[in-house]
Design a protein around this motif. Structure first.
Motif, PDB file in Angstrom:
ATOM      1  N   ALA A 147       0.836  -1.207   0.000  1.00 35.32           N
ATOM      2  CA  ALA A 147       0.000   0.000   0.000  1.00 35.32           C
ATOM      3  C   ALA A 147       0.870   1.256   0.000  1.00 35.32           C
ATOM      4  N   SER A 204       0.774   4.150  -2.775  1.00 37.19           N
ATOM      5  CA  SER A 204       0.475   5.526  -2.369  1.00 37.19           C
ATOM      6  C   SER A 204       1.541   6.492  -2.882  1.00 37.19           C
ATOM      7  N   LEU A 228      -8.258   3.192  -0.027  1.00 41.98           N
ATOM      8  CA  LEU A 228      -7.495   2.445   0.965  1.00 41.98           C
ATOM      9  C   LEU A 228      -8.458   1.826   1.970  1.00 41.98           C
ATOM     10  N   GLY A 276      -9.036  -0.731   5.209  1.00 40.38           N
ATOM     11  CA  GLY A 276      -8.363  -1.413   6.305  1.00 40.38           C
ATOM     12  C   GLY A 276      -8.994  -1.067   7.635  1.00 40.38           C
ATOM     13  N   LYS A 304      -4.149   3.391   7.056  1.00 35.89           N
ATOM     14  CA  LYS A 304      -4.737   3.994   5.865  1.00 35.89           C
ATOM     15  C   LYS A 304      -4.807   5.526   5.961  1.00 35.89           C
ATOM     16  N   ASP A 333     -11.495  11.044   4.372  1.00 35.60           N
ATOM     17  CA  ASP A 333     -11.012  10.067   5.346  1.00 35.60           C
ATOM     18  C   ASP A 333     -12.163   9.423   6.106  1.00 35.60           C
ATOM     19  N   THR A 360     -10.483   6.726   2.249  1.00 32.26           N
ATOM     20  CA  THR A 360     -10.137   5.657   3.188  1.00 32.26           C
ATOM     21  C   THR A 360     -11.427   5.062   3.736  1.00 32.26           C
ATOM     22  N   LEU A 407      -5.467  -2.991   3.210  1.00 34.51           N
ATOM     23  CA  LEU A 407      -4.454  -3.026   4.253  1.00 34.51           C
ATOM     24  C   LEU A 407      -4.812  -4.114   5.247  1.00 34.51           C
TER      25      LEU A 407
END
Length: 474
Positions: free
Chosen positions: A120, A124, A137, A139, A145, A203, A235, A262
């Protein structure tokens, strides 16, 4: 009357026809150029606080007499620009999160988690250097993340690009408060700023309170960015399958979005697979017959290509590796050799024979079992590396087709490493399992190798069903 240099200093502009910076003499000298300037402590000794300096040029030069910013002013302008970008980014305490300060293996102790985080991190860094499309992402809490998303944002800021980082529950709170008459920013202005951000990081999707209004606002933002293909990082703590269907279709679209998984929650395995059995433990690269005198030149090349592809994949599992060929040509041996080597390196690998996998999942439906269906199914879907041996040997039923498709489709969207062996050709798979075949054949993610050789256990002619597969890359 005030001197010209004082007026220029107050106006924050200046000129210097003589090639020197303007600086007034505080004691009223008639010729300020010949007097030693008396500056306040901390004043720039070059421009004496005016912010501008002249250029040493001939009188007939067209630039003669035009002031230029002093170095102190340029430093301040650079800092002002950085400050503006930082304020725009909304990173707050994450402003110091960078790739340079990132531990390559992450902070989770599990070997599989370390491998997934390292992959990851690489993805990124690549995305931050050239952001195209979306990066998703996925996880659990503590998987890293948000750290990676913040590092991507700071890298964009370092490249003097605007980047907006925002925690989704906070975004929705801000949008709600923007309806108030005395709000600092009107709703339309805030919504437009987020929706049109040159680079947006959202996020913790899924952490917000799920209401029709919240889902609609998020869909409007993401759908606009999806249509415009605007660079976006999302994320996500929950499984993609738990996301609202309209959003999920955008997040998982391989044309624009790359999904990176992740670490999942560390727990004991509920599905051991068959890798621990003596027969599979004996399948190593050392015991594989990569050179055989009973094969033609083309057959030998086919076996050698499969061997080299497996060795490469064992060094760095990336994407999928699909071995096609008749029984006995060595495809299961190569798949198990990769799995055994990855286990020796500390990775978590699950090797399953497809008919056994389906029987195991059916068994979990029985009441009173030690393992629930959800536990077994989720482990197969999410394990850091999966080997599915003998795809196509199972009895075909709608339930079996659906379960296999769900496993393969999840790993396809999450781009989790996998090896598949099958004695079916791509044409045969397209007729029986078209959805699975389309993912196995995706050359952006999957390498398909047909091994056309005789069975090393018995004497029979090789098949020609797998000649569509190319070995030119190996």
């Amino acid at each position: 009357m005030e001197r010209l240099s004082d007026l220029l200093r107050k106006a924050d502009i200046g000129t210097a026809a003589t090639g020197e910076s303007f600086a007034g003499n505080n004691e009223g000298d008639t010729d300020s150029r010949s007097a030693e300037p008396r500056d306040e402590p901390g004043t720039c000794p070059v421009c004496h606080g005016s912010g501008w300096v002249g250029q040493v040029l001939p009188v007939d030069d067209p630039e003669f007499g035009k002031p230029v910013p002093c170095q102190c002013r340029l430093v301040n302008l650079d800092q002002d620009r950085v400050d503006r970008l930082q304020r725009y980014s909304n990173l707050g305490p994450l402003a110091d999160t960078t790739f340079e300060r990132t531990i390559e293996s992450g902070v989770r102790p599990e070997p599989g988690s370390r491998q997934m985080f390292a992959q990851a991190l690489t993805a990124s860094q690549t995305y931050a250097a050239d952001p195209r499309g979306w990066l998703v992402l996925v996880g659990t809490s503590g998987s890293g993340k948000t750290h990676l998303a913040a590092a991507i944002t700071n890298e964009r800021l370092r490249q003097d690009e605007k980047a907006l980082f925002i925690f989704i529950p906070d975004l929705l709170d801000h949008l709600r408060s923007a309806y108030a008459p005395n709000a600092e920013m009107a709703y339309d202005t805030l919504f437009h700023q987020v929706r049109e951000a040159p680079f947006l990081v959202l996020d913790d999707l899924g952490a917000q309170a799920s209401t029709p209004w919240a889902e609609e606002k998020l869909f409007q933002i993401l759908n606009h960015r999806f249509t415009g293909r605007l660079p976006t990082v999302i994320t996500l703590s929950s499984d993609l399958d738990a996301v609202e269907p309209r959003l999920r279709s955008r997040l998982s679209d391989p044309e624009i979005s790359r999904v990176i998984a992740l670490a999942t929650e560390a727990k004991d395995s509920v599905f051991d697979g068959v890798l621990g059995l003596p027969r599979f433990q004996a399948m190593t690269f050392a015991s594989f017959r990569s050179t055989r005198t009973d094969l033609t030149i083309e057959q030998g090349r086919s076996v050698d290509a499969g061997f080299r592809a497996a060795r490469t994949f064992a060094e760095k599992p990336d994407g999928w590796l699909v071995f096609m060929g008749d029984h006995g040509v060595g495809k299961t041996h190569l798949a198990a050799a990769v799995a055994n080597e990855r286990v020796e390196r500390g990775s978590k690998v699950l090797l399953v024979v497809v008919p056994d996998l389906l029987d195991h999942l059916r068994y979990t439906f029985q009441p009173g079992g030690d393992v629930t269906y959800d536990e077994a199914f989720e482990e197969v879907k999410r394990v850091p590396m999966l080997v599915m041996d003998d795809l196509g040997a199972h009895s075909t039923s709608p339930w079996a087709q659906e379960k296999l498709y769900q496993i393969i489709n999840y790993r396809y969207n999450a781009q989790l490493p996998m090896i598949v062996t099958t004695d079916l050709s791509l044409d045969e798979l397209e007729r029986t399992e078209p959805r699975i075949a389309s993912r196995l054949a995706d050359t952006r993610f999957s390498v398909v190798l047909g091994i056309d050789a005789t069975d090393f256990r018995i004497d029979r002619p090789p098949s020609t069903r797998y000649q569509r597969s190319s070995t030119s890359d190996w």
